[in-house]
Design a protein around this motif. Structure first.
Motif, PDB file in Angstrom:
ATOM      1  N   PHE A  31      43.156  46.499  44.738  1.00  0.00           N
ATOM      2  CA  PHE A  31      42.502  45.059  44.804  1.00  0.00           C
ATOM      3  C   PHE A  31      43.137  43.771  44.841  1.00  0.00           C
ATOM      4  CE2 PHE A  31      40.243  42.009  42.421  1.00  0.00           C
ATOM      5  CZ  PHE A  31      38.846  42.023  42.943  1.00  0.00           C
ATOM      6  N   LEU A  32      44.212  43.714  44.290  1.00  0.00           N
ATOM      7  CA  LEU A  32      45.170  42.753  44.308  1.00  0.00           C
ATOM      8  C   LEU A  32      45.831  42.680  45.669  1.00  0.00           C
ATOM      9  CD1 LEU A  32      46.629  42.018  40.742  1.00  0.00           C
ATOM     10  CD2 LEU A  32      44.556  40.983  41.786  1.00  0.00           C
TER      11      LEU A  32
ATOM     12  N   TYR B  49      35.605  36.026  45.037  1.00  0.00           N
ATOM     13  CA  TYR B  49      35.477  35.490  43.809  1.00  0.00           C
ATOM     14  C   TYR B  49      36.222  36.295  42.479  1.00  0.00           C
ATOM     15  CZ  TYR B  49      33.367  33.712  39.632  1.00  0.00           C
ATOM     16  OH  TYR B  49      33.138  33.108  38.272  1.00  0.00           O
ATOM     17  N   LEU B  50      35.912  37.724  42.616  1.00  0.00           N
ATOM     18  CA  LEU B  50      36.738  38.559  41.602  1.00  0.00           C
ATOM     19  C   LEU B  50      38.217  38.389  41.748  1.00  0.00           C
ATOM     20  CD1 LEU B  50      34.191  41.658  41.641  1.00  0.00           C
ATOM     21  CD2 LEU B  50      34.947  40.421  39.604  1.00  0.00           C
ATOM     22  N   LEU B  51      38.812  38.602  42.883  1.00  0.00           N
ATOM     23  CA  LEU B  51      39.816  38.284  42.995  1.00  0.00           C
ATOM     24  C   LEU B  51      40.527  37.112  42.563  1.00  0.00           C
ATOM     25  CD1 LEU B  51      42.654  39.588  44.447  1.00  0.00           C
ATOM     26  CD2 LEU B  51      41.892  38.339  46.534  1.00  0.00           C
ATOM     27  N   SER B  52      39.857  35.920  42.825  1.00  0.00           N
ATOM     28  CA  SER B  52      40.352  34.708  42.270  1.00  0.00           C
ATOM     29  C   SER B  52      40.388  34.679  40.766  1.00  0.00           C
ATOM     30  CB  SER B  52      39.657  33.607  42.589  1.00  0.00           C
ATOM     31  OG  SER B  52      38.321  33.544  42.173  1.00  0.00           O
ATOM     32  N   GLN B  53      39.367  35.328  39.983  1.00  0.00           N
ATOM     33  CA  GLN B  53      39.435  35.370  38.561  1.00  0.00           C
ATOM     34  C   GLN B  53      40.382  36.402  37.978  1.00  0.00           C
ATOM     35  OE1 GLN B  53      37.195  32.635  38.743  1.00  0.00           O
ATOM     36  NE2 GLN B  53      37.142  33.413  36.765  1.00  0.00           N
ATOM     37  N   GLN B  54      40.433  37.481  38.914  1.00  0.00           N
ATOM     38  CA  GLN B  54      41.686  38.374  38.260  1.00  0.00           C
ATOM     39  C   GLN B  54      43.026  37.712  38.277  1.00  0.00           C
ATOM     40  OE1 GLN B  54      41.364  41.046  36.693  1.00  0.00           O
ATOM     41  NE2 GLN B  54      39.341  41.952  37.334  1.00  0.00           N
ATOM     42  N   GLN B  55      43.279  36.983  39.397  1.00  0.00           N
ATOM     43  CA  GLN B  55      44.531  36.103  39.471  1.00  0.00           C
ATOM     44  C   GLN B  55      44.847  35.416  38.509  1.00  0.00           C
ATOM     45  OE1 GLN B  55      44.308  35.642  43.817  1.00  0.00           O
ATOM     46  NE2 GLN B  55      46.116  37.461  44.192  1.00  0.00           N
ATOM     47  N   ARG B  56      43.799  34.662  38.089  1.00  0.00           N
ATOM     48  CA  ARG B  56      43.572  33.562  37.201  1.00  0.00           C
ATOM     49  C   ARG B  56      44.269  34.449  35.960  1.00  0.00           C
ATOM     50  NH1 ARG B  56      38.338  30.156  34.935  1.00  0.00           N
ATOM     51  NH2 ARG B  56      39.587  29.082  33.231  1.00  0.00           N
TER      52      ARG B  56
END
Lengths: 219, 219
Positions: free
Chosen positions: B173-174, A122-129
DNA sequence: TAAAATAACGAACGTTCGTGCTTTTTTGCA
DNA sequence: TGCAAAAAAGCACGAACGTTCGTTATTTTA
């Protein structure tokens, strides 16, 4: 609002505070319940598991981030003003009174970089967003003539983000009182380097990010 | 080497591994002992307390950092080459096989930003030493003519550091495979912006960091 | 080789962790 | 006002935590 949702919200607020200071790993149900004057089991019932609580905390913080940092920036005119607003909002967010221990998302990010699971996903998706939003704002800046066409927008997003991390470190760990000014200076330089080849102020220079294939000795 | 110091060293190595992945908070004596095939108490006896163990791990990592990142850079000629070497060494360190979960110092730094105590104090002193080293290398760069005199060396240290943090985030992370390239590009731009006003390549530009007192609307 | 020092062990301490049950209290609606 | 539903509390559990203890095994020193 129900009584249930109401206390659920207050639990989330307190949990966010705690996670901000001690990290997600340092958030325990026992101490959280004591802070709120609740019983462990009473609190527990609202979420069903520790993981669900952590996820709820993360989601709440993430939604708030969109609300406070991203959304208001889109009221600014597209291009450079919007990028600047995104940056300033982010700094504001970082030192918000809401998070006495600093942005919990950033903390969680560094905590979970080697712990696979739904929370990391979830965090990854938010960071990519978030990075996409920055890169997209840069792309628009090019199209409205605020940036040079040769600018690499992913690179801009990387550096935008890096400055934010640097700020967080200087502000929170080093307690450097000039951290914000340094971050602003760095950001201004970043924008300046991206300026079109014929800006109204400043001499022309080679725009960044055009060197996709270059000489790299090793690796 | 004594038997004692020998196992102590192996404990530290294993502890560093664990702390790299799970953070200092995630390092437990029980799991550490199991990893090493030791008893909890046997392991415990080497340090006397959990805090002492954490401190020993941090000190060991810090000394290794000096050895692998800082020291070799001083074999390079003073000025720009030394700065570049510091940067590359840092990136190498960050993805070293020694730390499967990433640089434990950086992780500890973000973990302890709100937890006062001797461990935080020690980390703070080390981080300031690191930033001082960068700033000092920049100052020398000015004196040998590799950088413009108007350059703000503290600002350079801030941005140097920020790029490193951004790299760590993107890499760990990414899992962005182009993280290192982006970091290199950002660093090259940083150096370019600091170049003397009459460099052999690239047009002149206003050097950074000269705007100490400027218009800042709020705060 | 004998004596002294150190290293490692296994068991247990009290505490806290997350998580189930069951019971009591509170809430919201007919 | 009464009653079902929801919320909170109470209690207990097994596991893991850091730590201490007394004892045994292994090194080091004399």
């Amino acid at each position: 609002m129900n009584k249930g949702n109401q206390t659920r919200a207050s639990i989330l607020a307190a949990a966010t505070n705690l996670a901000s200071k001690d990290g997600l790993a340092g958030l325990s149900i026992g101490s959280l319940a004591k802070d709120l004057g609740l019983s462990k089991s009473g609190l527990f019932g609202h979420f069903g598991s520790k993981d669900a609580l952590l996820m709820a905390v993360t989601e709440a913080a993430s939604e708030r981030f969109v609300e406070l940092v991203m959304r208001p920036a889109f009221k600014e005119p597209a291009g450079r003003p919007r990028l600047e607003r995104l940056f300033e909002n982010w700094l504001d967010w970082s030192e918000s009174r809401e998070f006495p221990g600093g942005c919990p998302i950033m903390a969680a990010t560094l905590e979970l970089d080697d712990q696979p699971g739904p929370l990391r996903d979830y965090l990854l998706s938010q960071q990519q967003r978030w990075l996409d939003t920055i890169a997209q704002a840069a792309r628009i800046s090019i199209s409205v003539g605020h940036m040079d066409e040769a600018v690499d927008c992913e690179q801009v997003a990387f550096e935008f983000n890096a400055i934010g991390f640097g700020y967080h470190f200087s502000q929170r760990f080093l307690r450097d009182s000039s951290a914000r000014q340094k971050a602003r200076t760095a950001f201004r330089t970043l924008l300046q380097n991206c300026a079109p080849t014929s800006p109204k102020d400043g001499p022309p220079e080679s725009p960044r990010g055009a060197e996709a294939t270059e000489e790299t000795n090793d690796e």
